[in-house]
Design a protein around this motif. Structure first.
Motif, PDB file in Angstrom:
ATOM      1  N   LEU A  10       0.844  -1.196   0.000  1.00 23.13           N
ATOM      2  CA  LEU A  10       0.000   0.000   0.000  1.00 23.13           C
ATOM      3  C   LEU A  10       0.877   1.243   0.000  1.00 23.13           C
ATOM      4  CD1 LEU A  10      -2.766   1.429   0.379  1.00 23.13           C
ATOM      5  CD2 LEU A  10      -2.438   1.124   2.849  1.00 23.13           C
ATOM      6  N   SER A  39      -7.065  -5.478 -12.536  1.00 22.71           N
ATOM      7  CA  SER A  39      -7.885  -4.845 -11.513  1.00 22.71           C
ATOM      8  C   SER A  39      -9.294  -5.417 -11.599  1.00 22.71           C
ATOM      9  CB  SER A  39      -7.890  -3.323 -11.686  1.00 22.71           C
ATOM     10  OG  SER A  39      -8.312  -2.978 -12.981  1.00 22.71           O
ATOM     11  N   THR A  89      -3.656   0.754  -9.111  1.00 14.30           N
ATOM     12  CA  THR A  89      -4.076  -0.279  -8.170  1.00 14.30           C
ATOM     13  C   THR A  89      -4.532  -1.524  -8.921  1.00 14.30           C
ATOM     14  OG1 THR A  89      -4.734   1.318  -6.480  1.00 14.30           O
ATOM     15  CG2 THR A  89      -5.758  -0.862  -6.387  1.00 14.30           C
ATOM     16  N   GLN A 113      -0.368  -7.801  -4.739  1.00 18.19           N
ATOM     17  CA  GLN A 113      -1.297  -6.677  -4.731  1.00 18.19           C
ATOM     18  C   GLN A 113      -0.554  -5.352  -4.597  1.00 18.19           C
ATOM     19  OE1 GLN A 113      -4.890  -6.648  -4.900  1.00 18.19           O
ATOM     20  NE2 GLN A 113      -4.535  -4.438  -5.085  1.00 18.19           N
ATOM     21  N   THR A 115      -1.693  -1.397  -4.071  1.00 18.20           N
ATOM     22  CA  THR A 115      -2.805  -0.498  -3.789  1.00 18.20           C
ATOM     23  C   THR A 115      -2.272   0.913  -3.617  1.00 18.20           C
ATOM     24  OG1 THR A 115      -4.033  -2.274  -2.683  1.00 18.20           O
ATOM     25  CG2 THR A 115      -4.759  -0.012  -2.279  1.00 18.20           C
ATOM     26  N   SER A 117      -3.402   4.677  -2.735  1.00 20.47           N
ATOM     27  CA  SER A 117      -4.480   5.481  -2.160  1.00 20.47           C
ATOM     28  C   SER A 117      -4.370   6.922  -2.633  1.00 20.47           C
ATOM     29  CB  SER A 117      -4.434   5.414  -0.638  1.00 20.47           C
ATOM     30  OG  SER A 117      -3.223   5.975  -0.151  1.00 20.47           O
TER      31      SER A 117
END
Length: 118
Positions: A10, A39, A89, A113, A115, A117
């Motif tokens: 993240l 995605s 993402t 993954q 991600t 933000s």
């Protein structure tokens, strides 16, 4: 052939991440390694590839932000991702493509993954 990917996680928009992948097994001296992403609700798409000869191919959406590199001796490939955007993402998959007797064989890593933000 097995692919083991690492990295991801993240990060805030504008940040950076680095993905790494190691291939093992029967690796031919000529191949293409790269990264794809998927995605939710979308098809898997090419991010970047790099041949053993040094030819790169980038998706337009990542040009100037992502850099792919590889070590042909260690059979590893990395993806340096800078200036990340929320639309980056996705689950990122490592790939190696090898040609044998006119057929292209594709192998995939387990996915990692990423991600971003906003």
């Amino acid at each position: 052939v097995q692919l083991q990917a690492s990295g991801g996680g993240l990060v805030q928009a504008g940040g950076s991440l680095r993905l790494s992948c190691a291939a093992s097994g029967r690796i031919y001296s000529t191949n293409t390694m790269g990264w794809y992403r998927q995605s939710p609700g979308n098809q898997r798409e090419l991010v970047a590839t790099l041949t053993t000869g040094g030819t790169t191919n980038y998706a337009d959406s990542v040009k100037g932000r992502f850099t792919i590199s590889r070590d042909n001796v260690k059979n590893t490939v990395a993806l340096q991702m800078n200036s990340l955007l929320p639309e980056d993402t996705a689950v990122y998959y490592c790939n190696i493509q090898q040609l044998r007797l006119g057929y292209a064989y594709n192998y995939w890593g387990q996915g990692t993954q990423v991600t971003v933000s906003s």
